[in-house]
Design an enzyme around this catalytic site. Sequence first.
Site, PDB file in Angstrom:
ATOM      1  N   ASP A 269       0.730  -1.234  -0.029  1.00  0.00           N
ATOM      2  CA  ASP A 269      -0.133  -0.205   0.015  1.00  0.00           C
ATOM      3  C   ASP A 269       0.971   1.227  -0.071  1.00  0.00           C
ATOM      4  O   ASP A 269       2.024   1.202   0.085  1.00  0.00           O
ATOM      5  CB  ASP A 269      -1.013  -0.024   1.280  1.00  0.00           C
ATOM      6  CG  ASP A 269      -0.395   0.188   2.543  1.00  0.00           C
ATOM      7  OD1 ASP A 269       0.829   0.460   2.800  1.00  0.00           O
ATOM      8  OD2 ASP A 269      -1.259   0.126   3.601  1.00  0.00           O
ATOM      9  N   ILE A 270       0.268   2.408  -0.200  1.00  0.00           N
ATOM     10  CA  ILE A 270       0.878   3.626  -0.169  1.00  0.00           C
ATOM     11  C   ILE A 270       1.043   4.207   1.019  1.00  0.00           C
ATOM     12  O   ILE A 270       0.040   4.460   1.932  1.00  0.00           O
ATOM     13  CB  ILE A 270       0.120   4.608  -1.341  1.00  0.00           C
ATOM     14  CG1 ILE A 270      -0.090   3.943  -2.590  1.00  0.00           C
ATOM     15  CG2 ILE A 270       0.812   6.082  -1.440  1.00  0.00           C
ATOM     16  CD1 ILE A 270      -1.148   4.702  -3.469  1.00  0.00           C
ATOM     17  N   GLU A 315      -6.266   2.050  -0.605  1.00  0.00           N
ATOM     18  CA  GLU A 315      -4.729   2.263  -1.288  1.00  0.00           C
ATOM     19  C   GLU A 315      -3.920   1.192  -1.358  1.00  0.00           C
ATOM     20  O   GLU A 315      -2.683   1.026  -1.487  1.00  0.00           O
ATOM     21  CB  GLU A 315      -4.005   3.195  -0.611  1.00  0.00           C
ATOM     22  CG  GLU A 315      -3.545   3.010   0.865  1.00  0.00           C
ATOM     23  CD  GLU A 315      -4.366   3.458   1.760  1.00  0.00           C
ATOM     24  OE1 GLU A 315      -4.249   3.652   2.989  1.00  0.00           O
ATOM     25  OE2 GLU A 315      -5.875   3.465   1.684  1.00  0.00           O
TER      26      GLU A 315
END
Length: 409
Positions: A269-270, A315
């Site tokens: 994920d970000i 995300e």
Amino acid sequence: MLWGYLMGNLDGIVRICFSTNALVTGIVTIGLITLITYFAFALEKKISVASPFLEKITVNLSEMGLLLIGSLIVEQVFGSLTGGSAIELGGLYANAELTLLFYCLFVFNNRLIVLMNIALPFIYHPAFDIVRMKNQYWPLFIIAYIVLVIVIDYLYGHKDDLIVSNYKYLIAQILFGICWWILIWIDYRFPLTDIIGMLIVFEIYMLVVRIIEQKMSTYMHAYNDLEVKVNYDALTGVRNRANLNKLSKEAFEKYSKNSKEPLTVIMFDIDHFKKFNDNYGHEIGDEVLRHVAHVAERELHMDGSNGQLFRYGGEEFIIMIKGTDSQHSTNFINGINQTLIEMPLFIQDTQLNVTLCFGVTTLRATDKSFDDIFQRVDGYLYESKNTGRNKMTVEGEAQEYSVQPIIHI
């Protein structure tokens, strides 16, 4: 004079066009066309310009097989028809075969079918053209054949025009039918009444076929659009969670039974994604998601991995890589990180530094379902977050990325 001849023989022409045999022939031919249309969409979806040569050949041979099977079915149907004169049955049989030839030439992007259409006028005649070339009509044969080749070449090279242009399609099919019936007349000298009747029957068949093709094309494209909506994320364009649920079960069933081939799952994920939304707005957040998805897809393609990228939600993304273990997958992850460094996202003249956290694991013999793999890789992802972010955790071991220095020229 021709008009008078037609009016004087109208009964014979109508009899040919609307006979029971013509109706049976039409139903069988249209049924075959419907099946061919379905398989055409299915087969042509499998290949593109970049497809391997062997795959293209396999699809082309499959399409040729469909045409030959259709021709054999038509032959069997005519073998069971006992009513009607030999001329009538022979003409209807020729029309059915011509309809299949024209349509397969139209729907398949297949050079083998093109070559078959070009060669057929020279190989169907029992005398193999020796008698044909000695009679007085050989110049007519040459002219008809040249026009036929031009029509075949146009059909092969201008499919997009013919799909959207009804009048071009109509002209092509009329010329195709006229040329072929001239060739047949030269060889078998059917009465002109029968020739005209059969040509009209051919055009009726092709009109119905055109309507079916357009309807099925609409339905198949609608189905494809629905398939994209169901299986792909609208924002990023990558596969969605529903598609992951389906493909992950299939992959687990296959690779859990084959210990020699690894199945690796990567979850990422970000980092601090909420800050992008809070500081720049949700539209910029969406751009960040698209940018990350594009970079990951690009690296999958560049790496040559047999991998699939999914947006799991928010995300978070998941990658399944078949045939590669977790340790070798680190090269791919380093590639994603390096690309994000070298190709940063600029929004309103501001460079956004996007970093990712990864969790990586490979299918184990003790895993009972894909959920076991998911729970493990999800835990590894959170280990990466809890140990400072912008790193990967591979089978429980946190690792820094291998970063190559950027050389400025």
